[in-house]
Motif scaffolding. Sequence first.
Motif, PDB file in Angstrom:
ATOM      1  N   ALA A  10       0.738  -1.135   0.097  1.00  0.00           N
ATOM      2  CA  ALA A  10       0.093  -0.189  -0.150  1.00  0.00           C
ATOM      3  C   ALA A  10       0.872   1.221   0.081  1.00  0.00           C
ATOM      4  CB  ALA A  10      -1.071   0.015   1.510  1.00  0.00           C
ATOM      5  N   PRO A  11       0.442   2.259  -0.517  1.00  0.00           N
ATOM      6  CA  PRO A  11       1.373   3.512  -0.600  1.00  0.00           C
ATOM      7  C   PRO A  11       1.142   4.139   0.668  1.00  0.00           C
ATOM      8  CG  PRO A  11      -0.787   3.953  -1.606  1.00  0.00           C
ATOM      9  CD  PRO A  11      -1.000   2.324  -1.415  1.00  0.00           C
ATOM     10  N   LEU A  12       2.236   4.810   1.292  1.00  0.00           N
ATOM     11  CA  LEU A  12       1.989   5.559   2.319  1.00  0.00           C
ATOM     12  C   LEU A  12       1.009   6.483   2.621  1.00  0.00           C
ATOM     13  CD1 LEU A  12       3.777   5.823   5.031  1.00  0.00           C
ATOM     14  CD2 LEU A  12       5.217   7.740   3.952  1.00  0.00           C
ATOM     15  N   ARG A  26       2.984  -2.777   5.291  1.00  0.00           N
ATOM     16  CA  ARG A  26       2.436  -2.298   3.928  1.00  0.00           C
ATOM     17  C   ARG A  26       1.117  -2.734   3.437  1.00  0.00           C
ATOM     18  NH1 ARG A  26       4.496   2.173   4.844  1.00  0.00           N
ATOM     19  NH2 ARG A  26       3.038   2.829   3.246  1.00  0.00           N
ATOM     20  N   LYS A  27       0.271  -3.124   4.542  1.00  0.00           N
ATOM     21  CA  LYS A  27      -1.025  -3.736   4.113  1.00  0.00           C
ATOM     22  C   LYS A  27      -2.064  -2.596   4.134  1.00  0.00           C
ATOM     23  CE  LYS A  27       0.540  -7.981   4.341  1.00  0.00           C
ATOM     24  NZ  LYS A  27       0.801  -8.808   3.272  1.00  0.00           N
ATOM     25  N   LEU A  28      -1.845  -1.425   4.528  1.00  0.00           N
ATOM     26  CA  LEU A  28      -2.772  -0.462   4.294  1.00  0.00           C
ATOM     27  C   LEU A  28      -1.735   0.872   4.536  1.00  0.00           C
ATOM     28  CD1 LEU A  28      -4.813   0.036   7.520  1.00  0.00           C
ATOM     29  CD2 LEU A  28      -2.902  -1.331   7.528  1.00  0.00           C
ATOM     30  N   SER A  29      -2.670   1.911   3.864  1.00  0.00           N
ATOM     31  CA  SER A  29      -1.894   3.240   3.997  1.00  0.00           C
ATOM     32  C   SER A  29      -1.995   4.034   5.265  1.00  0.00           C
ATOM     33  CB  SER A  29      -2.626   4.128   2.968  1.00  0.00           C
ATOM     34  OG  SER A  29      -3.729   4.652   3.396  1.00  0.00           O
ATOM     35  N   LEU A  30      -1.021   5.042   5.676  1.00  0.00           N
ATOM     36  CA  LEU A  30      -1.158   5.581   6.813  1.00  0.00           C
ATOM     37  C   LEU A  30      -2.457   6.520   6.967  1.00  0.00           C
ATOM     38  CD1 LEU A  30       0.656   6.679   9.081  1.00  0.00           C
ATOM     39  CD2 LEU A  30       1.487   8.625   7.609  1.00  0.00           C
TER      40      LEU A  30
END
Length: 288
Positions: free
Chosen positions: A39-41, A127-131
């Motif tokens: 996932a993107p940050l 990195r399974k979900l964004s911040l």
Amino acid sequence: MEGKEEDVRLGAYKFSERQPIGTAAQGSEDKDYKEPPPAPLFEPGELKSWSFYRAGIAEFMATFLFLYVTILTVMGVNNSPSKCASVGIQGIAWSFGGMIFALVYCTAGISGGHINPAVTFGLFLARKLSLTRAVFYIVMQCLGAICGAGVVKGFQQGLYMSTGGGANAVNAGYTKGDGLGAEIVGTFVLVYTVFSATDAKRNARDSHVPILAPLPIGFAVFLVHLATIPITGTGINPARSLGAAIIYNREHTWSDHWIFWVGPFIGAALAAVYHQVVIRAIPFKSRS
């Protein structure tokens, strides 16, 4: 064997029984599963999506129900004249584990069924979900926990305060180091189970895994509670600890409260590193 040709086509016999899945099989180019991209940050587009807010609402409601049922169970045990006249510690453990099983099953398809900032943090590190989504989930989980504990107190204020309100603290006979260690290891067990139960590789080989994923997660919560209720009352969920601490609001709960954030976050980080780097050999990286 009749039907084996179909099984081979579907990948059931793609790897021989003696080939260690996760080592030699992992390096194969003809994988029968697809690893999801990191996932993107930051993903600002999520803020315009109704599914993003629906997922946050699901996390809020699940944590609300989690606190409501589990705190009532704790109150019932603490208010009983003897442990034999109530469900006891085992019943409390079943209450926490059973609610996680049910709520993860209900919300997994909407939000992923985190119901715990430590789980969200561990999945964010992998990195399974964004911040963006991680922060939103944690805020909604904490709000749900506060509301869940608040409703219990609103219904039975006197009993709530006299039975401890389900608030976490290091129990007599244990040090703060003992409590911190219990929270780290307990959360490691939980988050590692979450990673294993939702692994893309296992989902590809065992069609029943996505359906049964809530079961090992709930069972992990149950077992950790059996081990650590005598030490800290078992936190392993910062939102659960925060909600009870705010509504109960006594000095001794606040003096130990840092343990129930630091411990779970360390445990979640260790579980993320162990599963991603050691077990799966997947680098921590982002598309951003």
